[in-house]
Design an enzyme around this catalytic site. Structure first.
Site, PDB file in Angstrom:
ATOM      1  N   CYS A   1     -11.118   3.490  -0.468  1.00 49.85           N
ATOM      2  CA  CYS A   1      -9.892   3.580  -0.053  1.00 49.85           C
ATOM      3  C   CYS A   1      -9.568   2.973   1.071  1.00 49.85           C
ATOM      4  O   CYS A   1     -10.559   2.877   1.958  1.00 49.85           O
ATOM      5  CB  CYS A   1      -9.828   5.247   0.046  1.00 49.85           C
ATOM      6  SG  CYS A   1      -8.350   5.837   0.971  1.00 49.85           S
TER       7      CYS A   1
ATOM      8  N   HIS B   1      -8.322   3.759   3.991  1.00 47.96           N
ATOM      9  CA  HIS B   1      -8.651   4.181   5.585  1.00 47.96           C
ATOM     10  C   HIS B   1     -10.275   3.894   5.701  1.00 47.96           C
ATOM     11  O   HIS B   1     -10.460   4.320   6.989  1.00 47.96           O
ATOM     12  CB  HIS B   1      -8.155   5.663   5.507  1.00 47.96           C
ATOM     13  CG  HIS B   1      -6.702   5.675   5.392  1.00 47.96           C
ATOM     14  ND1 HIS B   1      -5.686   5.091   4.323  1.00 47.96           N
ATOM     15  CD2 HIS B   1      -5.673   6.191   6.501  1.00 47.96           C
ATOM     16  CE1 HIS B   1      -4.728   5.568   4.514  1.00 47.96           C
ATOM     17  NE2 HIS B   1      -4.443   5.974   5.877  1.00 47.96           N
TER      18      HIS B   1
ATOM     19  N   CYS C   1      -3.989  -0.856  -1.780  1.00 49.20           N
ATOM     20  CA  CYS C   1      -4.181   0.427  -2.116  1.00 49.20           C
ATOM     21  C   CYS C   1      -5.283   0.791  -3.258  1.00 49.20           C
ATOM     22  O   CYS C   1      -5.163   0.163  -4.288  1.00 49.20           O
ATOM     23  CB  CYS C   1      -2.999   1.097  -2.452  1.00 49.20           C
ATOM     24  SG  CYS C   1      -3.184   2.876  -2.871  1.00 49.20           S
TER      25      CYS C   1
ATOM     26  N   ASP D   1       0.840  -1.376  -0.143  1.00 47.89           N
ATOM     27  CA  ASP D   1       0.110   0.011  -0.123  1.00 47.89           C
ATOM     28  C   ASP D   1       0.881   1.136   0.018  1.00 47.89           C
ATOM     29  O   ASP D   1       2.352   1.052   0.411  1.00 47.89           O
ATOM     30  CB  ASP D   1      -0.937   0.082   1.263  1.00 47.89           C
ATOM     31  CG  ASP D   1      -1.697   1.098   1.104  1.00 47.89           C
ATOM     32  OD1 ASP D   1      -2.618   1.575   0.518  1.00 47.89           O
ATOM     33  OD2 ASP D   1      -1.600   1.892   2.428  1.00 47.89           O
ATOM     34  N   SER D   2       0.384   2.324  -0.181  1.00 46.08           N
ATOM     35  CA  SER D   2       1.020   3.566  -0.207  1.00 46.08           C
ATOM     36  C   SER D   2       1.493   3.896   1.297  1.00 46.08           C
ATOM     37  O   SER D   2       2.525   4.756   1.332  1.00 46.08           O
ATOM     38  CB  SER D   2       0.082   4.625  -0.678  1.00 46.08           C
ATOM     39  OG  SER D   2      -1.019   4.851   0.221  1.00 46.08           O
TER      40      SER D   2
ATOM     41  N   GLU E   1      -5.701   9.105  10.057  1.00 42.89           N
ATOM     42  CA  GLU E   1      -4.269   8.970  10.436  1.00 42.89           C
ATOM     43  C   GLU E   1      -4.065   9.995  11.918  1.00 42.89           C
ATOM     44  O   GLU E   1      -3.281   9.720  12.417  1.00 42.89           O
ATOM     45  CB  GLU E   1      -3.291   9.411   9.482  1.00 42.89           C
ATOM     46  CG  GLU E   1      -3.321   8.496   8.483  1.00 42.89           C
ATOM     47  CD  GLU E   1      -2.204   8.074   7.454  1.00 42.89           C
ATOM     48  OE1 GLU E   1      -1.427   8.916   7.593  1.00 42.89           O
ATOM     49  OE2 GLU E   1      -2.000   7.254   6.592  1.00 42.89           O
TER      50      GLU E   1
END
Ligand code: DGL
Length: 272
Positions: free
Chosen positions: A186, A188, A74, A11-12, A152
């Site tokens: 996405c 998150h 991702c 993932d990024s 985050e």
């Protein structure tokens, strides 16, 4: 038959841990090697060219770890750079097509909304897959740029006024569109599920791409005789391209359990 090599997931950054979490639930015997490109996150605001370059390097890193299968956790890579994996010598899974299929299965009124990063939404990749399966579906796309930093920062509680206000603002058009199914496109976004449900109500089904992809991986491993059948506890390793300690601190939000700091190593992804 069996294949006891690990599954590679990239993932990024940290977000792909929401997909690893689903793999832990769905294929608990499998070892996982995770690479999070924490030194170059975010991908979602970058050009397609850059995302493809990064994705190729991430895939090469995992191949060097001798994995049996690679998953792009991702949403952004899966939307715009899945073609970087066409030539890989191991099976490749992205998260878009599995989420789109699950949404088509779930919808009753044919109105599906997709939320993701700018790059994901611009690609219309979910929409393409949905329309190929359900040509008369109506698809609404919405980027939700602030959701990643919110998670985050640790702000995801469904009781937090800032979270609810942000989610409401982004999802107002989704509500007005009348979608009965919403793809969380996405990494998150599953962390915000409770807040999203509170805002949209229970008439909208949320599609977690990680759940859909983990199910597809399980089925594939079984059909191909590639399951790990070793009779011991699974082992997981984590690699990042920036400070391991920041990763360890935030990882538990997305993974739902603590990550052992000794299992996190830094790699120089630019030189691959
Ligand atoms: N992992 C990315 C995704 O799922 C979100 C973070 C980023 O923009 O890199 O699209």
């Amino acid at each position: 038959m069996s294949d006891n090599r690990a599954i590679g997931v990239f993932d990024s950054g940290l977000g792909g841990l929401t997909v690893v979490r689903e793999l832990f639930n769905t294929v608990p015997n499998e070892d996982i090697i995770y690479f999070g490109d924490t030194g170059r996150v975010p991908y979602g605001t970058r050009s397609v060219e850059t995302i493809k370059k990064y994705a190729s390097q991430d895939e090469r890193f995992l191949l060097n770890q001798n994995v049996k299968l690679i998953i792009a956790a991702c949403g952004t890579v899966s939307s715009v750079a899945a073609d970087t994996a066409y030539e890989l010598p191991v099976p490749f899974f992205e998260v878009v097509s599995h989420a789109a299929k699950a949404a088509v299965k779930a919808t009753k009124n044919g109105k599906i909304a997709v939320i993701g990063t700018n790059a994901t939404v611009k690609s219309r990749q979910h929409e393409k897959v949905i329309l190929s399966l359900m040509p008369d579906a109506k698809v609404f796309n919405q980027s939700c740029t602030l959701f990643v930093p919110l998670v985050e920062e640790g702000w995801y509680s469904a009781d937090d006024i800032v979270v609810l206000e942000t989610v409401s603002r982004y999802l107002k058009p989704v509500f007005e569109f009348g979608a009965d199914t919403l793809i969380l496109g996405c990494t998150h976004y599953p962390i915000l599920s409770e807040a999203i449900e509170k805002v949209l109500g229970d008439s909208v089904t949320l599609i977690n791409a990680g759940v859909a992809t983990a199910e597809a991986v399980k089925q594939y491993l079984n059909e191909q005789g590639m399951e790990n059948i070793r009779n011991k506890e699974s082992e997981h390793s984590f690699y990042v391209s920036d400070k391991p300690d920041s990763f360890v601190k935030q990882a538990s939000i997305l993974l739902g359990r603590e990550v052992d700091g000794n299992k996190v190593q830094k790699v120089d992804i630019n030189n691959l």
